[in-house]
Design an enzyme around this catalytic site. Sequence first.
Site, PDB file in Angstrom:
ATOM      1  N   PHE A  31      88.301  53.243  27.630  1.00 58.72           N
ATOM      2  CA  PHE A  31      88.328  53.849  26.299  1.00 58.72           C
ATOM      3  C   PHE A  31      86.888  54.028  25.821  1.00 58.72           C
ATOM      4  O   PHE A  31      86.471  53.538  24.772  1.00 58.72           O
ATOM      5  CB  PHE A  31      89.166  53.047  25.301  1.00 58.72           C
ATOM      6  CG  PHE A  31      89.819  53.942  24.291  1.00 58.72           C
ATOM      7  CD1 PHE A  31      90.851  54.785  24.660  1.00 58.72           C
ATOM      8  CD2 PHE A  31      89.380  53.979  22.973  1.00 58.72           C
ATOM      9  CE1 PHE A  31      91.432  55.640  23.740  1.00 58.72           C
ATOM     10  CE2 PHE A  31      89.954  54.833  22.052  1.00 58.72           C
ATOM     11  CZ  PHE A  31      90.980  55.664  22.440  1.00 58.72           C
ATOM     12  N   HIS A  77      79.021  53.173  25.492  1.00 54.24           N
ATOM     13  CA  HIS A  77      79.121  53.031  26.956  1.00 54.24           C
ATOM     14  C   HIS A  77      78.320  54.125  27.661  1.00 54.24           C
ATOM     15  O   HIS A  77      77.627  53.872  28.636  1.00 54.24           O
ATOM     16  CB  HIS A  77      80.581  53.175  27.412  1.00 54.24           C
ATOM     17  CG  HIS A  77      81.515  52.146  26.872  1.00 54.24           C
ATOM     18  ND1 HIS A  77      82.481  52.440  25.936  1.00 54.24           N
ATOM     19  CD2 HIS A  77      81.660  50.839  27.150  1.00 54.24           C
ATOM     20  CE1 HIS A  77      83.174  51.360  25.662  1.00 54.24           C
ATOM     21  NE2 HIS A  77      82.698  50.365  26.373  1.00 54.24           N
ATOM     22  N   GLY A  91      75.874  46.137  26.334  1.00 54.87           N
ATOM     23  CA  GLY A  91      75.538  46.574  24.974  1.00 54.87           C
ATOM     24  C   GLY A  91      75.239  45.375  24.082  1.00 54.87           C
ATOM     25  O   GLY A  91      75.969  44.374  24.092  1.00 54.87           O
ATOM     26  N   ASP A 123      77.849  43.217  21.697  1.00 52.99           N
ATOM     27  CA  ASP A 123      78.480  41.946  22.082  1.00 52.99           C
ATOM     28  C   ASP A 123      77.360  40.957  22.409  1.00 52.99           C
ATOM     29  O   ASP A 123      77.135  40.597  23.571  1.00 52.99           O
ATOM     30  CB  ASP A 123      79.405  42.158  23.274  1.00 52.99           C
ATOM     31  CG  ASP A 123      80.568  43.060  22.911  1.00 52.99           C
ATOM     32  OD1 ASP A 123      81.297  42.726  21.958  1.00 52.99           O
ATOM     33  OD2 ASP A 123      80.730  44.114  23.538  1.00 52.99           O
ATOM     34  N   SER A 143      82.704  50.967  18.716  1.00 52.26           N
ATOM     35  CA  SER A 143      83.570  49.985  19.358  1.00 52.26           C
ATOM     36  C   SER A 143      84.896  50.660  19.665  1.00 52.26           C
ATOM     37  O   SER A 143      85.370  51.491  18.878  1.00 52.26           O
ATOM     38  CB  SER A 143      83.823  48.811  18.402  1.00 52.26           C
ATOM     39  OG  SER A 143      84.932  48.060  18.837  1.00 52.26           O
ATOM     40  N   ARG A 203      87.582  49.355  19.376  1.00 52.27           N
ATOM     41  CA  ARG A 203      88.553  48.874  18.379  1.00 52.27           C
ATOM     42  C   ARG A 203      88.479  49.644  17.057  1.00 52.27           C
ATOM     43  O   ARG A 203      89.375  49.517  16.224  1.00 52.27           O
ATOM     44  CB  ARG A 203      88.362  47.380  18.127  1.00 52.27           C
ATOM     45  CG  ARG A 203      88.766  46.518  19.321  1.00 52.27           C
ATOM     46  CD  ARG A 203      88.717  45.038  19.010  1.00 52.27           C
ATOM     47  NE  ARG A 203      89.334  44.241  20.066  1.00 52.27           N
ATOM     48  CZ  ARG A 203      88.707  43.715  21.101  1.00 52.27           C
ATOM     49  NH1 ARG A 203      87.400  43.895  21.248  1.00 52.27           N
ATOM     50  NH2 ARG A 203      89.354  42.995  22.008  1.00 52.27           N
TER      51      ARG A 203
HETATM   52  O1  PAF Z   1      82.240  44.201  27.297  1.00 59.32           O
HETATM   53  C1  PAF Z   1      83.289  44.450  27.928  1.00 59.32           C
HETATM   54  O2  PAF Z   1      83.848  45.552  27.855  1.00 59.32           O
HETATM   55  C2  PAF Z   1      83.906  43.378  28.808  1.00 59.32           C
HETATM   56  O3  PAF Z   1      83.774  42.123  28.231  1.00 59.32           O
HETATM   57  C3  PAF Z   1      83.371  43.377  30.250  1.00 59.32           C
HETATM   58  C4  PAF Z   1      81.884  43.024  30.298  1.00 59.32           C
HETATM   59  C5  PAF Z   1      83.604  44.737  30.881  1.00 59.32           C
HETATM   60  C6  PAF Z   1      84.122  42.328  31.073  1.00 59.32           C
HETATM   61  O4  PAF Z   1      85.488  42.600  31.122  1.00 59.32           O
END
Ligand code: PAF
Length: 285
Positions: A28, A33, A143, A146, A181, A183
Site C-alpha cells: 500500500f 516508500h 523511513g 517509524d 502513512s 494508515r
Molecule cells: O515499516 C514497515 O513497513 C515494516 O515494519 C517492515 C520494516 C517492512 C517490516 O515488516
Amino acid sequence: MRVVSTVADLRAARGDYPRLGFVPTMGFLHEGHLTLVRAAKARMGAVACSIFVNPTQFAPSEDLARYPRDLDRDLRLLEEVGCDLVFTPTPEAIYPDGFSTRIEVEGVTAPLEGAVRPGHFSGVATVVTKLFNMVQPDAAWFGQKDAQQCAVIRRMARDLNLPVEIVVAETVREPDGLAMSSRNIYLAADERVAALCLIRSLRAAEAAFDARERSGDRLRLAMKAVLIAEPMARPDYVSIADPDTLAELDMVDDRGAVASLAVRIGKTRLIDNLLLGEARQKWLR
Ligand code: PAF
C-alpha cells in the site's frame, strides 16, 4: 522490473546485481516508500523492494485483517520509479510450518511503541533479519517516521554484525505537514483535519528547543498543550528521548533528542516524530 515470490527465484535473480539497495515494505505504497526506492536506486544502481504484510508484528487486537492492500497498484508505482526487483512472498514462504525462532532486541524496544505493542519489535526484527538473509542487500532504507523501528534495526544490525548498511531517510509529509502513512486512509474528513495536531505538537517542541529550552519535562509539556487543544485527539504518549536508547530525557544535551508521539484520532492510531539538534545530523547523514 522482475517480480518474484519464492526464495529460490529471489536467490537466482540476486546474482544479477553487483550492488543492491533494499526497501522492505508492507505494501500500500505512498510517496514516503517511493522516495526510499528512488534514493536506494540513485545510490546503489539497483534496488529491490519487498511487499509482505508481516503477521508477527501485529498483536491479535491490531489491524492485520484490515491492513490496506493493493498489489497491482504497488507494482505499477514501483515500475514507475525504476525498481529492479520486487519480492512478494506468501506468509508460508516466510513462516513455514514449525517456524520457531525470533529475534529479541532488548532496551530500545521497551519504551514508547514497545510498551503499548508487546511483541511488535520482535516481529519486525525477525522479519527484517529474514528478508536481509533472503535478499542479501548491501544497504537498506527505512523511513524516519517509524523512528523506534529505525533505532531497533540499527541496534540489531550492529549487535549481530549484519553486513547491511542501514540508511534512515527523512519523513515525507503531505503539504499541510501530516506524515505520509498507509494508515492515513482510515481517517474520515474531520479526523484528517484533527490529525494535524501531531505535527503541530512536534513543531511546538522544536520551536521551544530552538529557543534553547533543554528541559525534557518542559518540552513534553509544550507538546501536550497542543494535543489538549484538539478534542478528537487521544494521546498514547509524548516523548523527548535519547537518540540511541529512546529512554526519556530529563535534560537534552549536545546529542539532541527524538521528539515523538502516538495519538489516537477516532479508531486510527498515528505516530510521528521530529529529530532535535545533533540527532538530526546523526540519524539522517
Ligand atoms: O515499516 C514497515 O513497513 C515494516 O515494519 C517492515 C520494516 C517492512 C517490516 O515488516
